[in-house]
Write a protein that holds these residues in place. Structure first.
Motif, PDB file in Angstrom:
ATOM      1  N   LEU A 336      76.338  75.532  29.423  1.00 50.12           N
ATOM      2  CA  LEU A 336      76.920  74.235  29.782  1.00 50.12           C
ATOM      3  C   LEU A 336      75.866  73.134  29.701  1.00 50.12           C
ATOM      4  O   LEU A 336      76.134  72.030  29.211  1.00 50.12           O
ATOM      5  N   GLU A 337      74.662  73.439  30.168  1.00 48.54           N
ATOM      6  CA  GLU A 337      73.560  72.480  30.073  1.00 48.54           C
ATOM      7  C   GLU A 337      73.265  72.146  28.612  1.00 48.54           C
ATOM      8  O   GLU A 337      73.019  70.992  28.253  1.00 48.54           O
ATOM      9  N   LYS A 338      73.279  73.171  27.768  1.00 47.41           N
ATOM     10  CA  LYS A 338      73.011  72.965  26.352  1.00 47.41           C
ATOM     11  C   LYS A 338      74.060  72.056  25.724  1.00 47.41           C
ATOM     12  O   LYS A 338      73.735  71.115  24.996  1.00 47.41           O
ATOM     13  N   ILE A 339      75.326  72.321  26.017  1.00 48.54           N
ATOM     14  CA  ILE A 339      76.421  71.524  25.463  1.00 48.54           C
ATOM     15  C   ILE A 339      76.288  70.070  25.896  1.00 48.54           C
ATOM     16  O   ILE A 339      76.352  69.143  25.077  1.00 48.54           O
ATOM     17  N   ASP A 340      76.102  69.858  27.190  1.00 50.12           N
ATOM     18  CA  ASP A 340      76.024  68.493  27.702  1.00 50.12           C
ATOM     19  C   ASP A 340      74.790  67.775  27.167  1.00 50.12           C
ATOM     20  O   ASP A 340      74.832  66.564  26.897  1.00 50.12           O
ATOM     21  N   GLY A 341      73.714  68.510  26.979  1.00 49.74           N
ATOM     22  CA  GLY A 341      72.512  67.901  26.408  1.00 49.74           C
ATOM     23  C   GLY A 341      72.768  67.362  25.012  1.00 49.74           C
ATOM     24  O   GLY A 341      72.358  66.237  24.684  1.00 49.74           O
ATOM     25  N   PHE A 342      73.454  68.147  24.178  1.00 52.21           N
ATOM     26  CA  PHE A 342      73.804  67.689  22.835  1.00 52.21           C
ATOM     27  C   PHE A 342      74.621  66.398  22.900  1.00 52.21           C
ATOM     28  O   PHE A 342      74.357  65.434  22.177  1.00 52.21           O
ATOM     29  N   VAL A 343      75.629  66.394  23.769  1.00 49.92           N
ATOM     30  CA  VAL A 343      76.542  65.254  23.835  1.00 49.92           C
ATOM     31  C   VAL A 343      75.837  64.011  24.346  1.00 49.92           C
ATOM     32  O   VAL A 343      75.979  62.914  23.774  1.00 49.92           O
ATOM     33  N   GLN A 344      75.079  64.154  25.420  1.00 51.21           N
ATOM     34  CA  GLN A 344      74.427  62.983  26.003  1.00 51.21           C
ATOM     35  C   GLN A 344      73.372  62.396  25.071  1.00 51.21           C
ATOM     36  O   GLN A 344      73.210  61.183  24.994  1.00 51.21           O
ATOM     37  N   ARG A 345      72.659  63.259  24.356  1.00 57.63           N
ATOM     38  CA  ARG A 345      71.675  62.741  23.388  1.00 57.63           C
ATOM     39  C   ARG A 345      72.380  62.010  22.252  1.00 57.63           C
ATOM     40  O   ARG A 345      71.888  60.977  21.761  1.00 57.63           O
ATOM     41  N   ALA A 346      73.521  62.530  21.829  1.00 61.19           N
ATOM     42  CA  ALA A 346      74.274  61.868  20.767  1.00 61.19           C
ATOM     43  C   ALA A 346      74.771  60.499  21.209  1.00 61.19           C
ATOM     44  O   ALA A 346      74.675  59.509  20.462  1.00 61.19           O
ATOM     45  N   ILE A 347      75.295  60.425  22.421  1.00 64.99           N
ATOM     46  CA  ILE A 347      75.788  59.151  22.944  1.00 64.99           C
ATOM     47  C   ILE A 347      74.635  58.160  23.088  1.00 64.99           C
ATOM     48  O   ILE A 347      74.756  56.968  22.762  1.00 64.99           O
ATOM     49  N   ALA A 348      73.501  58.642  23.561  1.00 67.53           N
ATOM     50  CA  ALA A 348      72.336  57.766  23.700  1.00 67.53           C
ATOM     51  C   ALA A 348      71.876  57.235  22.344  1.00 67.53           C
ATOM     52  O   ALA A 348      71.315  56.128  22.252  1.00 67.53           O
ATOM     53  N   ALA A 349      72.139  58.009  21.291  1.00 66.82           N
ATOM     54  CA  ALA A 349      71.733  57.598  19.947  1.00 66.82           C
ATOM     55  C   ALA A 349      72.773  56.719  19.261  1.00 66.82           C
ATOM     56  O   ALA A 349      72.583  56.301  18.118  1.00 66.82           O
ATOM     57  N   GLY A 350      73.909  56.430  19.953  1.00 64.83           N
ATOM     58  CA  GLY A 350      74.894  55.511  19.406  1.00 64.83           C
ATOM     59  C   GLY A 350      76.262  56.094  19.133  1.00 64.83           C
ATOM     60  O   GLY A 350      77.175  55.378  18.703  1.00 64.83           O
ATOM     61  N   ALA A 351      76.449  57.397  19.363  1.00 60.57           N
ATOM     62  CA  ALA A 351      77.764  57.997  19.158  1.00 60.57           C
ATOM     63  C   ALA A 351      78.744  57.501  20.214  1.00 60.57           C
ATOM     64  O   ALA A 351      78.357  57.128  21.331  1.00 60.57           O
ATOM     65  N   ARG A 352      80.033  57.512  19.874  1.00 63.52           N
ATOM     66  CA  ARG A 352      81.078  57.097  20.810  1.00 63.52           C
ATOM     67  C   ARG A 352      81.991  58.275  21.105  1.00 63.52           C
ATOM     68  O   ARG A 352      82.446  58.963  20.190  1.00 63.52           O
ATOM     69  N   ALA A 353      82.233  58.516  22.377  1.00 60.15           N
ATOM     70  CA  ALA A 353      83.131  59.580  22.786  1.00 60.15           C
ATOM     71  C   ALA A 353      84.561  59.048  22.784  1.00 60.15           C
ATOM     72  O   ALA A 353      84.944  58.277  23.668  1.00 60.15           O
ATOM     73  N   VAL A 354      85.350  59.455  21.797  1.00 61.30           N
ATOM     74  CA  VAL A 354      86.762  59.051  21.749  1.00 61.30           C
ATOM     75  C   VAL A 354      87.521  59.729  22.877  1.00 61.30           C
ATOM     76  O   VAL A 354      88.369  59.120  23.525  1.00 61.30           O
ATOM     77  N   ILE A 355      87.228  60.997  23.097  1.00 60.83           N
ATOM     78  CA  ILE A 355      87.734  61.720  24.262  1.00 60.83           C
ATOM     79  C   ILE A 355      86.589  62.551  24.813  1.00 60.83           C
ATOM     80  O   ILE A 355      85.644  62.891  24.104  1.00 60.83           O
ATOM     81  N   GLY A 356      86.667  62.877  26.104  1.00 65.82           N
ATOM     82  CA  GLY A 356      85.682  63.759  26.721  1.00 65.82           C
ATOM     83  C   GLY A 356      84.315  63.145  26.826  1.00 65.82           C
ATOM     84  O   GLY A 356      84.149  61.971  27.139  1.00 65.82           O
ATOM     85  N   GLY A 357      83.306  64.000  26.584  1.00 68.32           N
ATOM     86  CA  GLY A 357      81.925  63.549  26.681  1.00 68.32           C
ATOM     87  C   GLY A 357      81.309  63.798  28.040  1.00 68.32           C
ATOM     88  O   GLY A 357      80.261  63.234  28.366  1.00 68.32           O
ATOM     89  N   HIS A 358      81.922  64.672  28.823  1.00 70.95           N
ATOM     90  CA  HIS A 358      81.402  64.896  30.173  1.00 70.95           C
ATOM     91  C   HIS A 358      81.793  66.283  30.681  1.00 70.95           C
ATOM     92  O   HIS A 358      82.720  66.922  30.188  1.00 70.95           O
ATOM     93  N   ARG A 359      81.068  66.719  31.711  1.00 63.98           N
ATOM     94  CA  ARG A 359      81.398  67.969  32.383  1.00 63.98           C
ATOM     95  C   ARG A 359      82.597  67.769  33.302  1.00 63.98           C
ATOM     96  O   ARG A 359      82.896  66.659  33.735  1.00 63.98           O
ATOM     97  N   LYS A 360      83.217  68.886  33.616  1.00 59.58           N
ATOM     98  CA  LYS A 360      84.235  68.902  34.664  1.00 59.58           C
ATOM     99  C   LYS A 360      83.728  69.819  35.765  1.00 59.58           C
ATOM    100  O   LYS A 360      82.564  70.233  35.757  1.00 59.58           O
ATOM    101  N   ASP A 361      84.538  70.136  36.732  1.00 58.75           N
ATOM    102  CA  ASP A 361      84.093  71.004  37.824  1.00 58.75           C
ATOM    103  C   ASP A 361      83.752  72.393  37.299  1.00 58.75           C
ATOM    104  O   ASP A 361      84.353  72.889  36.332  1.00 58.75           O
TER     105      ASP A 361
END
Length: 486
Positions: A336-361
């Motif tokens: 889960l950490e690995k997945i979120d790391g990929f996503v957050q780095r992508a967003i920080a680099a300019g990607a846009r999350a059309v849906i999702g982009g975050h952890r849930k419980d």
């Protein structure tokens, strides 16, 4: 540690299976359910000692098993399949508890496929032959000779199905086996040991050693008595296995990661294309074949995204034991950490999350679609192995193919188009072991399976499995030179 634990009402032995006996270890590791983080039990933690014992048991059992007739080997594999079918419900609930995949999928598809793995290769064995051929009056005859003890190292995303996809052909070929299941999902392999014993598989023909690859992997893959190694998993681990096996020139079959594309052309059935794209979230994105890079022809990109977003909104994420659930949790907090790391780095680099982009419980990650991603970015080039897709656009067929092939992987590809000629042109140029056109995940065990580039080495399935697990021998016989024994 206790020798057995109860998982959803099913008794599971926590020890290794070596030489037809249960073997304990001094140490254990903790098995945790991804559904709710609860501890399932303490599992025997193998060392080089248990690894060596398993290989020795496989070596001792090999001569008799290799000499067993094809018909008898096939009969025993069918008996194993019968045992699997009798315990589908138990296997399904244990594996769902252990790896978080959907219970309904395990019941209806995955565990029946486990039985089919054994039946298919048992039946294929009985038809395995090459027609004799002539060379200047000499007769050539081809045999598939058993190669020897085989080490099989399998992943956690479909533990029993992927294990038996290797075990069944290896045993059918006349090899003995040492299985090292993933430490995050060891339980159904233990149940399989019971099933094979009840089916009458001789002691030592199948051995199972549990534990961490970092602790027992080298002992298994560097053993000079091992004659085949088949591994499904990550590229870095495959490189270590290859280096370990090199000293003994042990043949390898490697099925590794993927970063597969889904090419959607403007002439495609758009609803079908959207369905194919949303299907890539299956098993919480933990599918090596998943087409995580969606490439859409520019004129339809806006409408595709709108329909995709609408369709994805209907995904039900939750407890995989619930019939209404579409996707469950991810396997482990580390993943889960690995997945979120990929996503957050992508967003920080300019990607846009059309849906999702975050952890849930808990260990659940929201299905995610990222746009505005660069072709050379990490999120496009590296395998995430979670419910994360990217969307890029193209304007020409050549550009689509170029984007599709522009990674170091080559496991699979999916094409959505209404033009049969285009489908032929595009599939001919794609670098992939498997290509689907207007469909996804249609698999036949007689087809070759494997990846190109960093997605793997070799192919398995049908004759390709036997070609790998056997030493092929050609015998050339002269037409004369025989003495009259009359």
């Amino acid at each position: 540690m206790t020798d057995k634990i109860t998982v959803a009402g099913v008794s599971v032995d926590t020890r290794h299976w070596i030489g037809g006996e249960r073997v304990a270890s001094a140490g254990t590791f903790t098995d945790v359910s991804p559904i709710d983080g609860s501890v399932i039990g303490e599992i025997a933690r193998g060392t080089a000692t248990e690894a060596a014992a398993a290989v020795a048991a496989a070596k001792a059992a090999f001569p008799a098993w290799a000499a067993t007739s094809r018909a008898e080997r096939a009969r025993l594999l069918h008996a194993v399949a019968d045992g699997v079918e009798k315990r589908i419900e138990e296997l399904a609930i244990v594996e769902t508890t252990d790896n978080g995949s959907l219970l309904r999928s395990h019941r209806r598809g995955v565990m029946p496929r486990v039985a089919h793995n054994f039946r298919f290769f048992a039946d294929w064995l009985l038809t395995l032959e090459h027609e004799d051929f002539d060379t200047r009056g000499h007769t050539n005859h081809v045999d598939w000779d058993p190669a020897g003890p085989s080490v099989l190292i399998t992943p956690w995303n479909a533990p029993l199905m992927l294990s038996t996809w290797k075990i069944a052909p290896a045993l059918a070929a006349g090899n003995t086996v040492v299985l090292k299941p993933a430490e995050w999902t060891p339980l159904t392999a233990s149940l399989l040991a019971d099933i094979t014993a009840e089916a009458g598989l001789p002691a030592g023909v199948l051995n199972i050693v549990q534990g961490y690859g970092s602790e027992i992997g080298d002992a298994l893959t560097s053993d000079p008595d091992v004659r085949r190694i088949s591994f499904t998993g990550s590229v870095p681990t495959a490189k270590r296995i290859s280096a370990s096996a090199a000293a003994n020139l042990t043949p390898l079959s490697l099925e590794l990661g993927g970063k597969s594309p889904l090419l959607v052309f403007a002439d495609a059935d758009l609803d079908l294309a959207v369905d194919l794209a949303v299907e890539q979230y299956d098993n919480a994105g933990q599918v090596c074949l998943a087409a995580t890079r969606i490439l859409v022809e520019e004129p339809i990109a806006e409408e595709f995204t709108r329909r995709f977003t609408q369709k994805a909104a209907g995904i039900v994420q939750g407890d995989p034991r619930d019939e209404a659930t579409d996707i469950g949790p991810n396997i482990h907090p580390r993943q889960l950490e690995k997945i979120d790391g990929f996503v957050q780095r992508a967003i920080a680099a300019g990607a846009r999350a059309v849906i999702g982009g975050h952890r849930k419980d808990g260990q659940y990650y929201a299905p995610t679609l990222l746009t505005d991603v660069a072709q050379d970015s990490e999120i496009v080039q590296e395998e995430v192995f979670g419910p994360v897709l990217t969307l890029q656009t193209f304007t020409t067929e050549d550009e689509a193919v170029g984007l599709a092939n522009d990674t170091r992987f080559g496991l699979a590809a999916t094409v959505a188009t209404g033009d049969k000629e285009r489908a032929g042109r595009v599939t001919a140029q794609l670098v992939a072991g498997t290509v689907w056109v207007n469909c996804f995940f249609v698999r036949d065990l007689q087809a070759p399976f494997g990846g190109s580039r960093h997605s793997g080495v070799g192919r398995e399935g049908g004759n390709w499995s036997f070609d790998f697990y056997c030493d092929l021998k050609n015998t050339v016989t002269a037409p004369k030179g025989w003495k009259d024994r009359g």
